[in-house]
Scaffold this motif. Sequence first.
Motif, mmCIF file in Angstrom:
data_model
loop_
_atom_site.group_PDB
_atom_site.id
_atom_site.type_symbol
_atom_site.label_atom_id
_atom_site.label_comp_id
_atom_site.label_asym_id
_atom_site.label_seq_id
_atom_site.Cartn_x
_atom_site.Cartn_y
_atom_site.Cartn_z
ATOM 1 N N ALA A 90 0.831 -1.205 0.000
ATOM 2 C CA ALA A 90 0.000 0.000 0.000
ATOM 3 C C ALA A 90 0.866 1.255 0.000
ATOM 4 N N ILE A 91 2.013 1.187 0.672
ATOM 5 C CA ILE A 91 2.899 2.357 0.691
ATOM 6 C C ILE A 91 3.365 2.690 -0.716
ATOM 7 N N TYR A 92 3.896 1.694 -1.411
ATOM 8 C CA TYR A 92 4.423 1.957 -2.751
ATOM 9 C C TYR A 92 3.303 2.386 -3.702
ATOM 10 N N ARG A 93 2.214 1.646 -3.709
ATOM 11 C CA ARG A 93 1.121 1.978 -4.618
ATOM 12 C C ARG A 93 0.565 3.365 -4.313
ATOM 13 N N GLY A 94 0.472 3.691 -3.024
ATOM 14 C CA GLY A 94 -0.042 4.999 -2.649
ATOM 15 C C GLY A 94 0.857 6.133 -3.086
ATOM 16 N N LEU A 95 2.164 5.943 -2.978
ATOM 17 C CA LEU A 95 3.087 7.000 -3.398
ATOM 18 C C LEU A 95 3.093 7.153 -4.919
ATOM 19 N N VAL A 96 2.931 6.068 -5.649
ATOM 20 C CA VAL A 96 2.787 6.172 -7.109
ATOM 21 C C VAL A 96 1.513 6.947 -7.446
ATOM 22 N N GLN A 97 0.428 6.634 -6.769
ATOM 23 C CA GLN A 97 -0.823 7.347 -7.028
ATOM 24 C C GLN A 97 -0.671 8.845 -6.754
ATOM 25 N N ARG A 98 0.054 9.178 -5.702
ATOM 26 C CA ARG A 98 0.219 10.578 -5.327
ATOM 27 C C ARG A 98 1.170 11.313 -6.274
ATOM 28 N N PHE A 99 2.353 10.737 -6.501
ATOM 29 C CA PHE A 99 3.409 11.487 -7.174
ATOM 30 C C PHE A 99 3.524 11.215 -8.667
ATOM 31 N N VAL A 100 2.933 10.139 -9.141
ATOM 32 C CA VAL A 100 2.932 9.857 -10.579
ATOM 33 C C VAL A 100 1.572 10.199 -11.183
ATOM 34 N N ASP A 101 0.512 9.755 -10.505
ATOM 35 C CA ASP A 101 -0.829 9.976 -11.042
ATOM 36 C C ASP A 101 -1.437 11.300 -10.602
ATOM 37 N N GLY A 102 -0.834 11.938 -9.592
ATOM 38 C CA GLY A 102 -1.337 13.235 -9.143
ATOM 39 C C GLY A 102 -2.590 13.164 -8.301
ATOM 40 N N ALA A 103 -2.849 12.042 -7.653
ATOM 41 C CA ALA A 103 -4.056 11.877 -6.848
ATOM 42 C C ALA A 103 -3.955 12.664 -5.545
ATOM 43 N N ASP A 104 -5.105 13.074 -5.022
ATOM 44 C CA ASP A 104 -5.139 13.621 -3.678
ATOM 45 C C ASP A 104 -4.788 12.507 -2.691
ATOM 46 N N TRP A 105 -4.230 12.894 -1.540
ATOM 47 C CA TRP A 105 -3.847 11.880 -0.568
ATOM 48 C C TRP A 105 -5.022 10.981 -0.184
ATOM 49 N N GLN A 106 -6.210 11.581 -0.056
ATOM 50 C CA GLN A 106 -7.371 10.806 0.369
ATOM 51 C C GLN A 106 -7.748 9.711 -0.619
ATOM 52 N N GLU A 107 -7.225 9.779 -1.843
ATOM 53 C CA GLU A 107 -7.554 8.802 -2.870
ATOM 54 C C GLU A 107 -6.490 7.719 -3.021
#
Length: 247
Positions: free
Chosen positions: A76-93
């Motif tokens: 979840a850590i890795y996937r979440g950081l990709v979502q945040r910093f690569v995909d530009g997602a809000d943290w809540q997502e």
Amino acid sequence: MTETPVLDRFWAATEWHKAANELTYAAPADPRRLVRVDPASVERFTGSLRLDVGLGRVQDGDWDRPERCDRIRETAIYRGLVQRFVDGADWQETALYEQAQRRLDDAGSVRGYGDIETFRATRCAYLDDLYESIRTDGYRPNADATHDNPSADENPYEDAYAHKLEPLVAIGRTGQTLWTEGYHRFAIADILDVDAIPVQVLCRHDEWQRVRDDVAESSFDRLRTEFEVDADHPDLRDVTCRDRSDP
């Protein structure tokens, strides 16, 4: 670095491992020596090794087997950081945020934070700063980093001894690097394609230590292993450079 009783005990245990290894092996590693690892070369992590008994121990067993280790890019850590910093997602997502919420619901706290708003405002903001610092200024060892977590003074979890070290890895029997601590730094460095980052070796498998001994005492074509050994392996650099200065 401000020493603490826990960190003092950690370094005392490290010195014990150093002395024991020097009596047992032909090519013991300096446990405080940093090894540079390419994050892209790391596939798995292990949570089965104790983190609080010093650096540099040699340990046998099956802790390094693939079935005992998880794929680090599926966390979840890795996937979440990709979502945040690569995909530009809000943290809540992100998966990281969702995991934090689940742990709060189950245990009442996550990383020392008692509510999700404080986690987002403090921990997630710190990760934003860490990513931006590495992106703009390059990766810096913890000892040289200026992007300290602002909550460390109030949050014992964020001020834990492991956060005062470089990321921790273990070296398995065939030389595979297994991450054990410092997942956020690993993920951000990997996302940013950092070539190599300094890590500290928590543990080596006994069979890998025998490879180090063989390399130090003979040549690569006489190694007593059933697998191919990379002469450029980062954890062999100190033994292949024993007879010349190591820049």
